[in-house]
Enzyme design. Structure first.
Site, mmCIF file in Angstrom:
data_model
loop_
_atom_site.group_PDB
_atom_site.id
_atom_site.type_symbol
_atom_site.label_atom_id
_atom_site.label_comp_id
_atom_site.label_asym_id
_atom_site.label_seq_id
_atom_site.Cartn_x
_atom_site.Cartn_y
_atom_site.Cartn_z
ATOM 1 N N ALA A 34 -2.763 -1.897 2.675
ATOM 2 C CA ALA A 34 -2.539 -2.112 1.441
ATOM 3 C C ALA A 34 -1.877 -1.163 0.473
ATOM 4 O O ALA A 34 -2.508 -0.018 0.227
ATOM 5 C CB ALA A 34 -3.935 -2.595 0.543
ATOM 6 N N LEU A 35 -0.743 -1.353 0.245
ATOM 7 C CA LEU A 35 0.160 -0.336 -0.569
ATOM 8 C C LEU A 35 -0.596 0.427 -1.754
ATOM 9 O O LEU A 35 -0.886 -0.207 -2.556
ATOM 10 C CB LEU A 35 1.434 -0.732 -0.742
ATOM 11 N N ASP A 36 -0.656 1.758 -1.610
ATOM 12 C CA ASP A 36 -1.216 2.406 -2.808
ATOM 13 C C ASP A 36 -2.764 1.793 -3.117
ATOM 14 O O ASP A 36 -2.897 2.295 -4.494
ATOM 15 C CB ASP A 36 -0.298 2.571 -3.783
ATOM 16 N N GLU A 37 -3.442 1.399 -2.325
ATOM 17 C CA GLU A 37 -4.953 0.919 -2.666
ATOM 18 C C GLU A 37 -5.648 1.404 -1.938
ATOM 19 O O GLU A 37 -6.891 0.721 -1.703
ATOM 20 C CB GLU A 37 -4.770 -0.639 -2.728
#
Length: 309
Positions: free
Chosen positions: A251-254
């Protein structure tokens, strides 16, 4: 199971209770270890762990624990000194770990984490990590730097670190990530740090690096995505800027957040000043997250972290 097994890491990553064997024998100089563990929260955990350590002739010098009311998980970090062999300490802990279903690791205290740093063109985070490492302020060892550009090659040479230019193209992304994993295996890397590496890693690679890769970005997300975020923020008159360091996940940047910092700004600050201030806070935040990870102070609690700082 050990932490390395829980993370799903490939065999070329060291960690958990099987890595960094100290070789100290009973009767010799005392050895220092860090024990980290997590399991379902229930009565008797601290008593059982303490008893096993006492039986192994260990002296507890620091102990921190936390029971998460959200996940029902118990977390513990214990610093110990002992003249017993490492294997003897593990032998006393193993039955307790099995009885409570623990994920655990016994780590030699003070051993630098072998770290691969990835960066693109911006030098501020990379330079800060390398300076702190050389100054003895950061417990990491950096044998290799990887970049999709050549801009930082001179900085790597200044610090005497091996530099690899691994370009990333639309058709060659899989090959680039394969080369990265080859370098990870070759240099026995324990931690990967994305120090302003401006490429999105594949879900497959992120899954392989779960719990062992740290990223840094500005704290505006999900607002002001894309290019020139500080200029976007300036145009909207933001009053706080900051940075977030987190573990890498698909999950990108999460990913689970390790550290954040914010600083106040006002209307008199220019966009250029915001960029400079942002670079400073990004560097500090990333270095702090890397330090805590290398000192085995960060434990994963699902999408959150427990940080014993």
């Amino acid at each position: 199971m050990t932490e390395a097994a829980q993370a799903g890491f490939p065999g070329n990553f060291s960690g958990g209770s099987s890595g960094n064997f100290s070789g100290d024998f009973a009767g010799g100089a005392p050895s220092s270890f860090i024990l980290t563990l997590s399991c379902d929260d229930r009565p008797g955990i601290v008593h059982a762990v303490s008893g096993a350590l006492v039986a192994a002739d260990c002296n507890i010098t620091e102990s921190q624990q936390y029971g998460s009311p959200d996940s029902g998980t118990f977390f513990m970090r214990v610093a110990i000194t002992t003249r017993s062999e490492r294997r003897a300490v593990e032998a006393h802990l193993a039955p307790v770990a099995e009885a409570f279903g623990m994920t655990w690791g016994l780590h030699t205290e003070g051993t630098p984490a072998r770290t691969l740093i990835m960066a693109s063109k911006s030098a501020h985070c990379l330079n800060d990590l390398l300076f702190q490492q050389r100054a003895g302020m950061l417990p990491i060892e950096v044998p290799v730097i990887v970049s999709n550009h050549t801009d930082l090659a001179e900085l790597a040479a200044f610090y005497g670190i091996e530099f690899h230019h691994v370009p990333v193209t639309g058709d060659g992304k899989a090959e680039a990530e394969e080369r990265l994993l080859e370098l990870v295996a070759e240099h026995r890397i324990e931690l990967v740090v994305l120090a302003r590496y401006m490429q999105v890693l594949s879900d497959t690679l992120c899954s392989q690096l779960v719990g062992r890769a740290i990223n840094i970005h500005h704290s505006f997300l999900p607002s002001f995505k894309g290019a020139r975020p500080y200029h976007q923020a300036h145009a909207r008159g933001v009053k706080l800027i900051g940075a977030t360091a987190h573990y890498v996940t698909p999950a990108l940047d999460e990913g689970p957040i390790i550290e954040q910092e914010v600083i106040r700004v006002d209307h008199a600050r220019t966009a250029t000043q915001l960029v400079a201030m942002g670079a400073d806070v990004e560097s500090r935040t990333l270095a702090q997250a890397v330090k805590w990870h290398a000192e085995h102070r960060v434990l994963l609690d699902g999408t959150r972290t427990v940080v014993f700082n």
